[in-house]
Design a protein around this motif. Sequence first.
Motif, PDB file in Angstrom:
ATOM      1  N   GLY A  77      55.316 -37.768  15.174  1.00  0.00           N
ATOM      2  CA  GLY A  77      56.107 -36.736  15.805  1.00  0.00           C
ATOM      3  C   GLY A  77      57.374 -36.351  15.063  1.00  0.00           C
ATOM      4  N   VAL A  78      57.699 -37.061  13.978  1.00  0.00           N
ATOM      5  CA  VAL A  78      58.984 -36.791  13.315  1.00  0.00           C
ATOM      6  C   VAL A  78      58.844 -36.418  11.844  1.00  0.00           C
ATOM      7  N   LEU A  79      57.708 -36.713  11.228  1.00  0.00           N
ATOM      8  CA  LEU A  79      57.563 -36.422   9.799  1.00  0.00           C
ATOM      9  C   LEU A  79      57.288 -34.946   9.568  1.00  0.00           C
ATOM     10  N   PRO A  80      57.767 -34.396   8.463  1.00  0.00           N
ATOM     11  CA  PRO A  80      57.447 -33.012   8.130  1.00  0.00           C
ATOM     12  C   PRO A  80      55.985 -32.881   7.710  1.00  0.00           C
ATOM     13  N   PRO A  81      55.469 -31.657   7.660  1.00  0.00           N
ATOM     14  CA  PRO A  81      54.080 -31.466   7.234  1.00  0.00           C
ATOM     15  C   PRO A  81      53.824 -32.091   5.873  1.00  0.00           C
ATOM     16  N   GLY A 112      50.583 -41.947  19.213  1.00  0.00           N
ATOM     17  CA  GLY A 112      51.918 -41.373  19.275  1.00  0.00           C
ATOM     18  C   GLY A 112      51.935 -39.872  19.080  1.00  0.00           C
ATOM     19  N   GLY A 113      50.910 -39.328  18.438  1.00  0.00           N
ATOM     20  CA  GLY A 113      50.856 -37.896  18.208  1.00  0.00           C
ATOM     21  C   GLY A 113      50.262 -37.103  19.340  1.00  0.00           C
ATOM     22  N   TYR A 114      49.821 -37.787  20.401  1.00  0.00           N
ATOM     23  CA  TYR A 114      49.238 -37.080  21.547  1.00  0.00           C
ATOM     24  C   TYR A 114      50.241 -36.124  22.174  1.00  0.00           C
ATOM     25  N   ARG A 115      49.762 -34.915  22.514  1.00  0.00           N
ATOM     26  CA  ARG A 115      50.561 -33.965  23.259  1.00  0.00           C
ATOM     27  C   ARG A 115      49.683 -33.326  24.335  1.00  0.00           C
ATOM     28  N   PHE A 116      50.244 -33.125  25.515  1.00  0.00           N
ATOM     29  CA  PHE A 116      49.516 -32.444  26.589  1.00  0.00           C
ATOM     30  C   PHE A 116      49.883 -30.974  26.528  1.00  0.00           C
ATOM     31  N   THR A 117      48.931 -30.140  26.127  1.00  0.00           N
ATOM     32  CA  THR A 117      49.240 -28.750  25.788  1.00  0.00           C
ATOM     33  C   THR A 117      48.513 -27.737  26.668  1.00  0.00           C
ATOM     34  N   ARG A 118      48.022 -28.175  27.815  1.00  0.00           N
ATOM     35  CA  ARG A 118      47.190 -27.280  28.622  1.00  0.00           C
ATOM     36  C   ARG A 118      47.961 -26.065  29.137  1.00  0.00           C
ATOM     37  N   ALA A 150      52.426 -25.499  22.252  1.00  0.00           N
ATOM     38  CA  ALA A 150      53.169 -26.617  21.671  1.00  0.00           C
ATOM     39  C   ALA A 150      52.437 -27.073  20.427  1.00  0.00           C
ATOM     40  N   VAL A 151      53.052 -27.988  19.702  1.00  0.00           N
ATOM     41  CA  VAL A 151      52.372 -28.576  18.553  1.00  0.00           C
ATOM     42  C   VAL A 151      51.130 -29.282  19.059  1.00  0.00           C
ATOM     43  N   PRO A 152      49.944 -28.927  18.574  1.00  0.00           N
ATOM     44  CA  PRO A 152      48.731 -29.550  19.091  1.00  0.00           C
ATOM     45  C   PRO A 152      48.657 -31.021  18.756  1.00  0.00           C
ATOM     46  N   ALA A 153      47.799 -31.699  19.509  1.00  0.00           N
ATOM     47  CA  ALA A 153      47.762 -33.150  19.420  1.00  0.00           C
ATOM     48  C   ALA A 153      47.057 -33.667  18.187  1.00  0.00           C
ATOM     49  N   GLY A 154      46.190 -32.882  17.564  1.00  0.00           N
ATOM     50  CA  GLY A 154      45.520 -33.379  16.371  1.00  0.00           C
ATOM     51  C   GLY A 154      44.039 -33.554  16.584  1.00  0.00           C
ATOM     52  N   GLU A 155      43.414 -34.211  15.654  1.00  0.00           N
ATOM     53  CA  GLU A 155      41.973 -34.382  15.742  1.00  0.00           C
ATOM     54  C   GLU A 155      41.607 -35.800  15.354  1.00  0.00           C
ATOM     55  N   ALA A 156      40.342 -36.132  15.533  1.00  0.00           N
ATOM     56  CA  ALA A 156      39.882 -37.492  15.284  1.00  0.00           C
ATOM     57  C   ALA A 156      39.989 -37.865  13.811  1.00  0.00           C
ATOM     58  N   VAL A 157      39.970 -39.179  13.574  1.00  0.00           N
ATOM     59  CA  VAL A 157      40.193 -39.699  12.227  1.00  0.00           C
ATOM     60  C   VAL A 157      38.892 -39.721  11.435  1.00  0.00           C
ATOM     61  N   PRO A 159      51.619 -33.240  10.095  1.00  0.00           N
ATOM     62  CA  PRO A 159      51.523 -34.361   9.146  1.00  0.00           C
ATOM     63  C   PRO A 159      50.171 -35.037   9.252  1.00  0.00           C
ATOM     64  N   ARG A 160      49.691 -35.493   8.103  1.00  0.00           N
ATOM     65  CA  ARG A 160      48.369 -36.101   8.058  1.00  0.00           C
ATOM     66  C   ARG A 160      48.484 -37.474   7.396  1.00  0.00           C
ATOM     67  N   LEU A 161      47.671 -38.401   7.895  1.00  0.00           N
ATOM     68  CA  LEU A 161      47.680 -39.766   7.388  1.00  0.00           C
ATOM     69  C   LEU A 161      46.345 -40.076   6.741  1.00  0.00           C
ATOM     70  N   VAL A 162      46.378 -40.580   5.528  1.00  0.00           N
ATOM     71  CA  VAL A 162      45.157 -41.037   4.886  1.00  0.00           C
ATOM     72  C   VAL A 162      44.755 -42.364   5.517  1.00  0.00           C
ATOM     73  N   ALA A 163      43.529 -42.447   5.978  1.00  0.00           N
ATOM     74  CA  ALA A 163      43.074 -43.669   6.623  1.00  0.00           C
ATOM     75  C   ALA A 163      43.251 -44.847   5.682  1.00  0.00           C
ATOM     76  N   PRO A 164      43.984 -45.877   6.090  1.00  0.00           N
ATOM     77  CA  PRO A 164      44.249 -47.006   5.194  1.00  0.00           C
ATOM     78  C   PRO A 164      42.966 -47.713   4.764  1.00  0.00           C
ATOM     79  N   ALA A 165      43.001 -48.304   3.578  1.00  0.00           N
ATOM     80  CA  ALA A 165      41.841 -49.034   3.062  1.00  0.00           C
ATOM     81  C   ALA A 165      41.456 -50.150   4.022  1.00  0.00           C
ATOM     82  N   GLY A 166      40.157 -50.295   4.232  1.00  0.00           N
ATOM     83  CA  GLY A 166      39.655 -51.365   5.074  1.00  0.00           C
ATOM     84  C   GLY A 166      39.671 -51.074   6.554  1.00  0.00           C
ATOM     85  N   VAL A 167      40.178 -49.911   6.943  1.00  0.00           N
ATOM     86  CA  VAL A 167      40.254 -49.554   8.358  1.00  0.00           C
ATOM     87  C   VAL A 167      38.983 -48.808   8.759  1.00  0.00           C
ATOM     88  N   ASP A 168      38.394 -49.193   9.883  1.00  0.00           N
ATOM     89  CA  ASP A 168      37.254 -48.470  10.444  1.00  0.00           C
ATOM     90  C   ASP A 168      37.812 -47.243  11.161  1.00  0.00           C
TER      91      ASP A 168
END
Length: 467
Positions: free
Chosen positions: A70-74, A96-102, A106-113, A132-141
């Motif tokens: 919720g705080v990092l820039p794009p 933490g990125g969840y948002r209720f936008t019904r 607002a900034v949308p909540a995002g999508e699955a990993v 902002p987008r996160l690269v799935a860490p190594a070894g993470v399912d």
Amino acid sequence: MTGVGSSDWPRIEAALDPREAAYARATGFTPKAGRIALLPGPDGTLARVLFGLGAANPARERLLAGTLAGVLPPGTYRLEGTGFDGTEAALAWLLGGYRFTRYRAAVPAGEAVPAGEAVPAGGSVPAGPALPRLVAPAGVDAEAVSRVAAAVALGRDLVNTPANDLGPAEIEAAARALAERHGAAVTVVSGDDLARDFPLVHAVGAASPRAPRLIDLTWGDAAAARVTLVGKGVAFDTGGLDIKPSAGMLLMKKDMGGAAAALAAAAMVMGAHLPVRLRVLIPAVENSISGAAFRPGDVLRSRAGLTVEIGNTDAEGRLILADALALADAEAPDLLIDFATLTGAARVALGPDLPAFFTEDDALAEAVAAAGRTAFDPVWRLPLHAPYAGLLDSKIADLNNAPGGPFAGAITAALFLRRFAPATRAHVHFDLYGWNPSTKPGRPEGGEVQTARLVYALLAQRYPAGT
């Protein structure tokens, strides 16, 4: 993005480019938990993020990375450093990125990993390129993390939806939509059949123009271990004729938080294809006021045959759960779990963040507590103190739903429920709040499906996928 623990900071600072180190010092960065420093590169663009993790100790907030989305820039971010657990950080990012936008833009909540790809912050709404987008860490399912986060977002959306748009019919629709995605079956009992077979559910919901119902979802191999989840589905609770004050009604859209937790846990179980025969029972009602409302002093007969004197119409949750538990108990499940936003007494004892749980099975209690620690979904066991059962006595019926007196409200409610599932020893009752009063890492203010991730961790440990 570099995680910086208190003991790591001197080493990490020494390894930084001198300009980065100077900028971090100039801006006053310290490795205090949750602190962030955005370090520019030579061309002025963002080159590195420092994220304070604080001291390494058992009390460290394990969902701390949930503050980042919720705080990092794009941009696209990768985690580095020894302070991060990749799975915890990825899940926290999504939660933490969840948002209720019904109801508003607002900034949308995002999508699955997606495994191995950059993933946006959030849980359920397609992300735009500016998130902002996160690269799935190594070894993470990443797929498994995504399923859990999406299930939590589903439950949060249900709790956050106001009662004008979420009544018993809409709870049923949510259960049917979930069942369709996973090939489960749903049956619903309503009308005259409900009045005959589930009289307490019918009585509680009779005052509302929105018809009450009993939702019954089943999934999995009928020969597998039987796991039954029961969720309290009170879409709104006025208190009935024992009406709540205005302040007491403000959050009563969340009184179906038990149903939301049950559906969220079910989504995780079915998504992971755990080898169980899953059943989800949701008595869905609105506790309203009209000439058809049940009254203080009424005596109602339950599905189990026990008669209940109504001491307070605002103790309606235990009534609808009683009928559902009697149905569940009849087939002797291997494990029976109920979820309910049931008593203020549990909140007074443990606060909003720590649901109470009750069970007579000590080994099961240890497993539940351990699963809560594993899933960073904490709970605390309270006793089913048998001598307090006398507080439920009625002079004219088998028991009273809300005996007078200020003592042991959460315990007497749990003891009331146990009367309706006598054959099932492996029974856990969760008394939860279902709401985050303020935003914390990984837990935005608003609806929360407390204990859903715990239950999934418990079942995944007991019944591993692929066995």
